[in-house]
Write a protein that holds these residues in place. Structure first.
Motif, short mmCIF file in Angstrom:
data_model
loop_
_atom_site.label_atom_id
_atom_site.label_comp_id
_atom_site.label_asym_id
_atom_site.label_seq_id
_atom_site.Cartn_x
_atom_site.Cartn_y
_atom_site.Cartn_z
N ALA A 20 -27.63 1.54 1.50
CA ALA A 20 -29.08 1.35 1.62
C ALA A 20 -29.41 -0.01 2.20
CB ALA A 20 -29.74 1.52 0.26
N LYS A 23 -33.41 -0.68 -0.66
CA LYS A 23 -32.73 -0.03 -1.78
C LYS A 23 -33.67 0.82 -2.65
CE LYS A 23 -29.12 -2.88 -1.10
NZ LYS A 23 -27.88 -2.39 -0.49
N TYR A 24 -33.06 1.84 -3.22
CA TYR A 24 -33.70 2.63 -4.28
C TYR A 24 -33.33 1.97 -5.60
CZ TYR A 24 -32.23 6.30 -7.69
OH TYR A 24 -31.93 7.02 -8.82
N TRP A 25 -34.30 1.61 -6.40
CA TRP A 25 -34.00 1.01 -7.72
C TRP A 25 -35.11 1.37 -8.68
CZ3 TRP A 25 -29.41 -0.35 -9.18
CH2 TRP A 25 -29.23 -1.09 -10.36
N SER A 126 -20.48 7.98 -5.60
CA SER A 126 -20.93 9.29 -6.07
C SER A 126 -21.81 9.92 -4.99
CB SER A 126 -21.69 9.16 -7.37
OG SER A 126 -22.74 8.24 -7.23
N SER A 155 -26.82 12.62 -7.64
CA SER A 155 -26.97 11.16 -7.67
C SER A 155 -28.03 10.87 -6.62
CB SER A 155 -25.62 10.54 -7.33
OG SER A 155 -25.75 9.34 -6.64
N GLY A 156 -29.03 10.08 -6.98
CA GLY A 156 -30.17 9.86 -6.09
C GLY A 156 -29.73 9.55 -4.66
N SER A 157 -28.87 8.54 -4.51
CA SER A 157 -28.49 8.10 -3.17
C SER A 157 -27.71 9.17 -2.40
CB SER A 157 -27.69 6.80 -3.25
OG SER A 157 -26.58 6.97 -4.10
N ARG A 160 -29.21 10.97 0.75
CA ARG A 160 -29.19 10.35 2.08
C ARG A 160 -27.89 10.63 2.82
NH1 ARG A 160 -31.11 5.13 -0.84
NH2 ARG A 160 -28.86 4.87 -0.70
N SER A 210 -25.39 2.05 -12.11
CA SER A 210 -26.72 1.96 -11.51
C SER A 210 -27.77 2.68 -12.37
CB SER A 210 -26.72 2.52 -10.09
OG SER A 210 -26.19 3.81 -10.08
N MET A 214 -30.82 0.44 -13.54
CA MET A 214 -32.19 0.63 -13.03
C MET A 214 -33.16 1.03 -14.15
SD MET A 214 -32.12 3.85 -10.38
CE MET A 214 -30.61 3.49 -9.48
N ASP A 303 -24.88 -3.62 -3.15
CA ASP A 303 -25.38 -2.60 -4.08
C ASP A 303 -25.10 -3.05 -5.51
OD1 ASP A 303 -26.59 -0.87 -2.36
OD2 ASP A 303 -24.89 0.50 -2.18
N ALA A 304 -24.89 -2.09 -6.41
CA ALA A 304 -24.68 -2.45 -7.82
C ALA A 304 -23.22 -2.85 -8.05
CB ALA A 304 -25.07 -1.27 -8.68
O1 PMV Z 1 -27.80 6.92 -6.55
P1 PMV Z 1 -27.29 5.93 -7.50
O2 PMV Z 1 -27.62 6.26 -8.90
O3 PMV Z 1 -25.84 5.65 -7.29
O4 PMV Z 1 -28.07 4.52 -7.23
C1 PMV Z 1 -27.92 3.79 -6.08
C2 PMV Z 1 -28.48 2.44 -6.22
C3 PMV Z 1 -28.15 1.47 -5.10
O5 PMV Z 1 -26.93 1.79 -4.52
C4 PMV Z 1 -28.06 0.08 -5.69
C5 PMV Z 1 -29.26 1.44 -4.05
C6 PMV Z 1 -29.32 2.60 -3.08
O6 PMV Z 1 -30.43 2.89 -2.63
O7 PMV Z 1 -28.28 3.18 -2.75
#
Ligand code: PMV
Length: 408
Positions: A20, A23-25, A126, A155-157, A160, A210, A214, A303-304
């Motif tokens: 990202a 970022k998504y947070w 993930s 997983s949110g990201s 994408r 993450s 978050m 990222d995290a």
């Molecule tokens: O999708 P997750 O739960 O792995 O969260 C991703 C969080 C960041 O990688 C920090 C930001 C992002 O937008 O990918």
């Protein structure tokens, strides 16, 4: 003849990692994985980093099973179950009159997934894994349509990673998440000389995941609330920089967003810190390089975790690699992996091949600060692979097992 393999069906797919830029947070709905803000990412080439997943169904499988990097995993995972049931629901909706498909939906499922990069690098994404699973299941059950919404449930990201190039995940407004989905901005061919260096930092610490991080920020950080107000403008600005291939602006927006994310993490109470001393050293080094260059030559994003994702243009790769070699010396002959480093056309190199780093004089040299560096570039979305890339035997069990848990 009712042989085992006659009733089995296999699909193998590859899927990319994404990083990202905005970022998504923070989530507004934990169960449906609905974000508080939209985000923009770049999908990376699968030559260097990818997840591969084989999915199979057979009337002879006794139970649903899954293996990840050679280890059997529990199927009792809410996100995994949510992804599988959502794909099946989509399939039922579209193919309810097809008996063959209906049979397949009843059969048990075997899933085997592997990454082509070392798990120890802390890059185990993930995002690539869930995008791959969703894509492979969609091919197995013959479902098309918007897969990003289903990948989001893993997983949110991951939503994408369903697309290549530059991608936006629109947060959406609907309560049920119908409009919270990813969309490609431009393909991976749009900015052909953009490169990415992933600096894998030597680090043993276990970081807050993450999801937990978050959630804590949403509950305790006031800075997160302020960030949310500014994100829409940053999204517009970076879209514009991407469209125009304006590296200088792209770099500044990217670095500012990464810094803001980690400021929010420090504003979380108790604070969550993902960056290490090495990460901070990389940040200082990047700013020193850019200052010396009078314009942004390189940008970082974290990222995290402590690993740095550096963005730069192909022409600057040799210079930046030289600087990284100087400040983070390593004896590993395989220190730089991935794409070949182009030949040098550099003004920094003086006679005798000595590089002038006096401009960075207040920065220390830190041997073995990095495990290795991956040199890569933007890449395409998921793809279906030939059956000879499959990870399962014809009986539906992993070809490669890492432990004794998975019985063959
Ligand atoms: O999708 P997750 O739960 O792995 O969260 C991703 C969080 C960041 O990688 C920090 C930001 C992002 O937008 O990918």
């Amino acid at each position: 003849m009712d042989s085992f393999t006659d009733d089995a069906e296999f699909i193998t797919c590859d899927s990319p990692v994404n990083i990202a830029l905005i970022k998504y947070w923070g989530k507004r709905n934990e169960k449906l994985i609905l974000p508080l803000n939209s985000s923009i990412s770049v999908t990376l080439s699968q030559d260097e980093l990818r997840a591969r997943t084989t999915v199979a169904v057979s009337r002879n499988f006794k139970e649903d099973k899954m293996w990840l990097n050679g280890r059997e995993q529990s199927m009792k995972n809410a996100r995994l179950q949510s992804v599988i049931s959502n794909i099946k629901r989509l399939c039922r909706k579209r193919k309810s009159d097809n008996d063959q498909v209906n049979d397949k939906l009843q059969w048990k499922l075997h899933i085997c997934s592997e990454n082509n990069f070392p798990t120890a690098a802390g890059l185990a994404s993930s995002a690539a894994g869930y995008a791959c699973l969703v894509y492979a299941l969609s091919k197995l059950y013959g479902v098309d349509g918007d897969l990003s919404k289903i990948a989001r449930m893993g997983s949110g990201s991951a939503c994408r990673s369903i697309y290549g190039g530059f991608v936006i995940w629109n947060k959406g407004e609907a309560e049920g998440g119908e409009d919270s989905k990813a969309e490609q901005i431009v393909s991976e061919t749009h900015w052909p000389d953009l490169r990415v260096l992933i600096l894998v930092v030597s680090d043993q610490t276990k970081h807050t995941g993450s999801t937990v991080g978050m959630q804590a920020s949403v509950e305790t950080s006031q800075l997160l609330q302020q960030r949310l107000q500014g994100v829409p403008k940053q999204l517009e600005k970076i879209k514009c920089a991407i469209q125009n291939k304006d590296f200088h602006s792209f770099a500044e927006i990217t670095m500012r967003d990464s810094n803001q994310l980690h400021a929010v993490c420090m504003d979380t109470y108790p604070p969550v810190s993902y960056l290490t001393d090495i990460s901070h050293h990389i940040i200082q080094l990047v700013h020193a390089i850019n200052q010396d260059n009078n314009s942004n030559m390189v940008a970082y994003s974290f990222d995290a975790g402590p690993n740095a994702f550096l963005f730069l243009q192909e022409k600057d790769v040799p210079t930046v690699i030289d600087i990284l070699h100087y400040f983070y010396p390593s004896s590993d002959p395989n220190f730089i992996r991935g794409l070949q480093v182009p030949a040098k056309r550099d003004v920094h190199v003086s006679a005798g091949n000595q590089v002038d780093y006096t401009v960075f004089s207040d920065l220390k040299v830190i041997p073995r600060a990095l495990k290795f560096i991956i040199h890569t570039q933007p890449g395409p979305g998921p793809t279906v692979k030939d059956s000879d890339c499959g990870l399962l035997t014809k009986d539906g069990f992993p070809l490669n097992l890492n432990n004794a848990n998975g019985k063959i």
